[in-house]
Design an enzyme around this catalytic site. Structure first.
Site, PDB file in Angstrom:
ATOM      1  N   THR A  39      35.356  27.704  34.260  1.00  0.00           N
ATOM      2  CA  THR A  39      34.027  28.011  34.307  1.00  0.00           C
ATOM      3  C   THR A  39      33.792  29.396  33.433  1.00  0.00           C
ATOM      4  O   THR A  39      34.579  29.934  33.084  1.00  0.00           O
ATOM      5  CB  THR A  39      33.640  28.326  35.849  1.00  0.00           C
ATOM      6  OG1 THR A  39      34.151  29.628  36.384  1.00  0.00           O
ATOM      7  CG2 THR A  39      33.980  27.030  36.800  1.00  0.00           C
ATOM      8  N   VAL A  76      37.709  31.468  37.151  1.00  0.00           N
ATOM      9  CA  VAL A  76      36.549  31.949  37.523  1.00  0.00           C
ATOM     10  C   VAL A  76      36.563  33.165  36.745  1.00  0.00           C
ATOM     11  O   VAL A  76      37.426  34.054  36.970  1.00  0.00           O
ATOM     12  CB  VAL A  76      36.503  32.141  39.064  1.00  0.00           C
ATOM     13  CG1 VAL A  76      35.140  32.762  39.372  1.00  0.00           C
ATOM     14  CG2 VAL A  76      36.454  30.696  39.759  1.00  0.00           C
ATOM     15  N   VAL A  84      41.765  34.087  37.477  1.00  0.00           N
ATOM     16  CA  VAL A  84      40.846  35.045  37.216  1.00  0.00           C
ATOM     17  C   VAL A  84      40.638  34.955  35.544  1.00  0.00           C
ATOM     18  O   VAL A  84      41.856  35.387  35.035  1.00  0.00           O
ATOM     19  CB  VAL A  84      41.241  36.355  37.632  1.00  0.00           C
ATOM     20  CG1 VAL A  84      40.113  37.539  37.359  1.00  0.00           C
ATOM     21  CG2 VAL A  84      41.353  36.530  39.433  1.00  0.00           C
ATOM     22  N   LYS A  85      39.515  34.918  35.219  1.00  0.00           N
ATOM     23  CA  LYS A  85      39.396  34.771  33.775  1.00  0.00           C
ATOM     24  C   LYS A  85      38.973  36.138  33.340  1.00  0.00           C
ATOM     25  O   LYS A  85      37.839  36.767  33.927  1.00  0.00           O
ATOM     26  CB  LYS A  85      38.190  33.872  33.413  1.00  0.00           C
ATOM     27  CG  LYS A  85      38.399  33.140  32.189  1.00  0.00           C
ATOM     28  CD  LYS A  85      37.367  31.864  32.075  1.00  0.00           C
ATOM     29  CE  LYS A  85      37.301  31.154  30.729  1.00  0.00           C
ATOM     30  NZ  LYS A  85      36.349  30.056  30.676  1.00  0.00           N
ATOM     31  N   VAL A  86      39.408  36.877  32.355  1.00  0.00           N
ATOM     32  CA  VAL A  86      39.230  38.080  31.618  1.00  0.00           C
ATOM     33  C   VAL A  86      38.945  38.001  30.148  1.00  0.00           C
ATOM     34  O   VAL A  86      39.706  37.343  29.533  1.00  0.00           O
ATOM     35  CB  VAL A  86      40.470  39.146  32.073  1.00  0.00           C
ATOM     36  CG1 VAL A  86      40.123  40.380  31.624  1.00  0.00           C
ATOM     37  CG2 VAL A  86      40.565  39.130  33.631  1.00  0.00           C
TER      38      VAL A  86
END
Length: 222
Positions: free
Chosen positions: A27, A59, A87-89
């Site tokens: 996402t 996310v 965790v998307k960074v």
């Protein structure tokens, strides 16, 4: 190569899980906006859809955050919401620092908005579980992506990094083919892209020929 859906629309996710046995989900803030729901509400719904599986769900943290400590703080909060959440960074100096810290905490990360091998290298060094090179965006601005995934894959293999490649911003079947042959571990694309990739005009032509033959075959009663 694993098939990930790039969406935050729950009906699309349900369809993909049912029909394709989806391997994972990605996402981003744009997808969240397109869902028409508040951020935490939609990701809670998504968490429920993947509950009881080991399928990863990326996310993204608030893209306004530039302080690595704030990125880590929000990343920890997101990771606690679901064991599926990755965790998307975004790729940046602060982002890579946050990825390193989150990795040391045992939290999986996805380094996103990767547009060069050097960015992929920084992400891999920091311990990113996934690295997401963007294909469609580069091509849209006239850049060749013929060797992009291949070079990232070679870099990871040569230096023995464990990060997995998610080929992102995929727009058509040709790009799916290219990244699969180049060594991407996963591909992520929208629902329509995958549905189109399952079709071919020659298949439709062949089906019409076979349907006509079926209809013209004498019945058992004739």
């Amino acid at each position: 190569m694993k098939l990930f859906l790039d969406s935050a629309i729950t009906d699309e996710i349900k369809h993909s899980l049912e029909y394709w046995d989806l391997d994972g989900l990605t996402t981003n803030p744009k997808h969240i906006k397109n869902s028409g729901k508040p951020f935490f509400r939609v990701i809670e719904e998504i968490a429920g859809l993947f509950s009881g599986t080991d399928k990863p769900v990326s996310v993204e943290v608030d893209p306004h955050l530039t302080d690595w400590e704030k990125i880590v703080e929000q990343g920890v909060k997101l990771s606690k919401m679901s064991p599926n959440f990755v965790v998307k960074v975004g790729a940046s100096e602060s982002g890579f620092k946050a990825i390193r810290e989150l990795t040391q905490l045992g939290i999986r990360t996805n380094a996103t908005l990767i547009f060069s091998v050097s960015q992929a290298w920084h992400a891999a060094r920091a311990g990113a579980y996934f690295i997401s090179p963007f294909i469609g965006w580069k091509e849209a601005y006239g850049e060749s992506t013929t060797t992009f995934i291949l070079e990232v894959a070679e870099m990871l293999e040569r230096h023995e990094y464990d990060s997995q490649i998610i080929a992102a911003a995929i727009r058509n079947s040709r790009q799916i083919t290219d990244v699969a042959l180049a060594g991407a571990h996963c591909v992520t694309a929208g629902l329509a892209v995958y549905q189109e990739s399952m079709q071919n005009p020659y298949t439709v032509h062949g089906e019409k020929i076979f349907q006509a033959a079926w209809d013209e075959t004498p019945s058992e009663d004739s």
